[in-house]
Structures are given as structure tokens and as C-alpha cells.
Write a protein that holds these residues in place. Structure first.
Motif, PDB file in Angstrom:
ATOM      1  N   TYR A  45       1.141  -5.409   3.567  1.00  0.00           N
ATOM      2  CA  TYR A  45       0.097  -5.872   5.205  1.00  0.00           C
ATOM      3  C   TYR A  45      -0.428  -7.290   4.484  1.00  0.00           C
ATOM      4  O   TYR A  45      -0.076  -7.607   3.390  1.00  0.00           O
ATOM      5  CB  TYR A  45      -1.562  -4.896   4.674  1.00  0.00           C
ATOM      6  CG  TYR A  45      -1.403  -3.656   4.991  1.00  0.00           C
ATOM      7  CD1 TYR A  45      -1.784  -3.300   6.016  1.00  0.00           C
ATOM      8  CD2 TYR A  45      -0.994  -2.525   4.420  1.00  0.00           C
ATOM      9  CE1 TYR A  45      -2.440  -2.184   7.322  1.00  0.00           C
ATOM     10  CE2 TYR A  45      -0.539  -1.056   4.826  1.00  0.00           C
ATOM     11  CZ  TYR A  45      -1.106  -1.522   6.362  1.00  0.00           C
ATOM     12  OH  TYR A  45      -1.624   0.010   6.811  1.00  0.00           O
ATOM     13  N   LYS A  55       0.450  -1.252   0.068  1.00  0.00           N
ATOM     14  CA  LYS A  55      -0.207   0.217  -0.129  1.00  0.00           C
ATOM     15  C   LYS A  55       0.998   1.097   0.300  1.00  0.00           C
ATOM     16  O   LYS A  55       2.038   1.515   0.678  1.00  0.00           O
ATOM     17  CB  LYS A  55      -0.789   0.103   1.322  1.00  0.00           C
ATOM     18  CG  LYS A  55      -1.676  -0.764   1.467  1.00  0.00           C
ATOM     19  CD  LYS A  55      -2.770  -0.623   2.106  1.00  0.00           C
ATOM     20  CE  LYS A  55      -4.071  -1.627   1.950  1.00  0.00           C
ATOM     21  NZ  LYS A  55      -5.253  -1.910   2.745  1.00  0.00           N
ATOM     22  N   GLY A 101      -3.412  -8.845   5.127  1.00  0.00           N
ATOM     23  CA  GLY A 101      -5.138  -8.964   5.755  1.00  0.00           C
ATOM     24  C   GLY A 101      -5.217  -7.084   6.151  1.00  0.00           C
ATOM     25  O   GLY A 101      -4.812  -6.712   4.868  1.00  0.00           O
ATOM     26  N   ALA A 102      -5.812  -7.034   7.367  1.00  0.00           N
ATOM     27  CA  ALA A 102      -5.999  -5.295   7.410  1.00  0.00           C
ATOM     28  C   ALA A 102      -4.879  -5.397   8.697  1.00  0.00           C
ATOM     29  O   ALA A 102      -5.009  -3.888   8.760  1.00  0.00           O
ATOM     30  CB  ALA A 102      -7.244  -5.325   8.376  1.00  0.00           C
ATOM     31  N   ASN A 103      -3.411  -5.729   8.490  1.00  0.00           N
ATOM     32  CA  ASN A 103      -2.216  -6.089   9.609  1.00  0.00           C
ATOM     33  C   ASN A 103      -1.689  -5.544   8.949  1.00  0.00           C
ATOM     34  O   ASN A 103      -0.942  -6.083   7.902  1.00  0.00           O
ATOM     35  CB  ASN A 103      -2.636  -6.656  10.756  1.00  0.00           C
ATOM     36  CG  ASN A 103      -3.503  -7.047  11.158  1.00  0.00           C
ATOM     37  OD1 ASN A 103      -4.347  -5.895  11.755  1.00  0.00           O
ATOM     38  ND2 ASN A 103      -4.118  -8.485  10.617  1.00  0.00           N
ATOM     39  N   LYS A 104      -1.019  -3.651   9.219  1.00  0.00           N
ATOM     40  CA  LYS A 104       0.838  -3.480   8.839  1.00  0.00           C
ATOM     41  C   LYS A 104       1.280  -4.442   9.503  1.00  0.00           C
ATOM     42  O   LYS A 104       1.492  -4.307  10.228  1.00  0.00           O
ATOM     43  CB  LYS A 104       0.940  -1.686   8.511  1.00  0.00           C
ATOM     44  CG  LYS A 104       2.109  -1.484   8.204  1.00  0.00           C
ATOM     45  CD  LYS A 104       2.155   0.109   8.246  1.00  0.00           C
ATOM     46  CE  LYS A 104       3.342   0.019   8.547  1.00  0.00           C
ATOM     47  NZ  LYS A 104       4.053   1.462   8.407  1.00  0.00           N
TER      48      LYS A 104
END
Length: 147
Positions: A111, A102, A113-116
Motif C-alpha cells: 500500500y 499488509k 497511503g490508502a491505495n493498494k
């Protein structure tokens, strides 16, 4: 004299045309990031206690080295694996799997999933994430420099 002047101008134009300022950047983040990174850091902590924190490669009788391999799957998705080699032991291979890049310019955030879980600029690649298992928090760090 005019021929020498024309030749000098021609050489100057050719050199200017080869300037790296005009080179086209990679078309997408995954193309820029894809490649093999020589592992420089391998760290594992448990409940705030450092189990190991290695600067790689380690040379000598107990040599340890590693590599992170990043493959482009799409413009913003890479598939990432790593290998750790230690003298006297079989190679350890594992995967981080598909990771999303991103950002509009380098450095890119990584990332899962939704976790950096890390960042990369195409020259360095760092995965640094924490997770909790049975009430104990663990942290793992894998970092490398592009070969």
C-alpha cells in the motif's frame, strides 16, 4: 554390532535436526521482503495505449535492465527505490518511497497511503498502479524476482 546401530541412530538424529521444516520464519513481513529484485517487467500505458511493455533484461546493443531495492524501515514498512539501466544512457533512479505491507502471511499487499499498489511474497515484488493526470489515465507496472 551395537556400536554400528548406535552410530546409525546418531547420524539419523543429526540429519533430522538439520531439517528445514524446523527453521524459524522471518520475524516480520518487511524482513522477509527486504532485498534486491532483478526487474523482469517494465510497463507503461497511457489512455489504454501501451507506450512500452518490456520483458527484462534485454540484451544486445540496446541492452536494458533494472533493479528494485527494498529496505526494511519497520516490521510492516519498507522504503523502495528502482534503477533502470540502458546502454548509452545514464542510469535512471527513482523512488516509490515508504510502502506499507499488509497481511498476516505471504503474499503481502503493498500500500501507498490508502491505495493498494502491488503485492510481494519475498521472492517476487510487483508494483502495479494507475493514476489520472489532466483527464488521462496512466498505468505503470514494475515487477522483479529476488536475486
Amino acid at each position: 554390532m551395537k556400536i554400528r546401530y548406535a552410530l546409525l541412530v546418531l547420524i539419523t538424529v543429526i540429519i533430522a535436526a538439520c531439517s528445514k521444516k524446523n527453521d524459524i520464519a522471518p520475524s516480520d513481513p518487511a524482513t522477509q521482503v527486504a532485498g534486491t529484485y532483478e526487474m523482469s517487467t517494465l510497463r507503461y500505458d497511457s489512455a489504454g495505449v501501451s507506450i512500452y511493455n518490456l520483458a527484462l533484461p534485454i540484451t544486445g546493443a540496446a541492452a536494458v535492465s533494472g533493479a528494485i531495492t527494498v529496505r526494511r524501515d519497520s516490521a510492516t514498512v519498507v522504503y523502495t527505490t528502482y534503477t533502470i539501466k540502458q546502454t548509452g544512457f545514464s542510469d535512471f533512479n527513482d523512488t516509490f518511497g515508504q510502502l506499507k505491507l499488509k497481511g498476516t502471511t505471504s503474499p503481502y499487499d503493498i500500500y501507498y497511503g490508502a491505495n493498494k499498489i502491488g503485492s510481494t511474497d519475498g521472492k517476487t515484488f510487483t508494483i502495479d498502479y494507475s493514476y489520472t493526470d489532466q483527464g488521462i489515465t496512466y498505468r505503470e507496472v514494475y515487477a522483479g524476482q529476488k536475486k
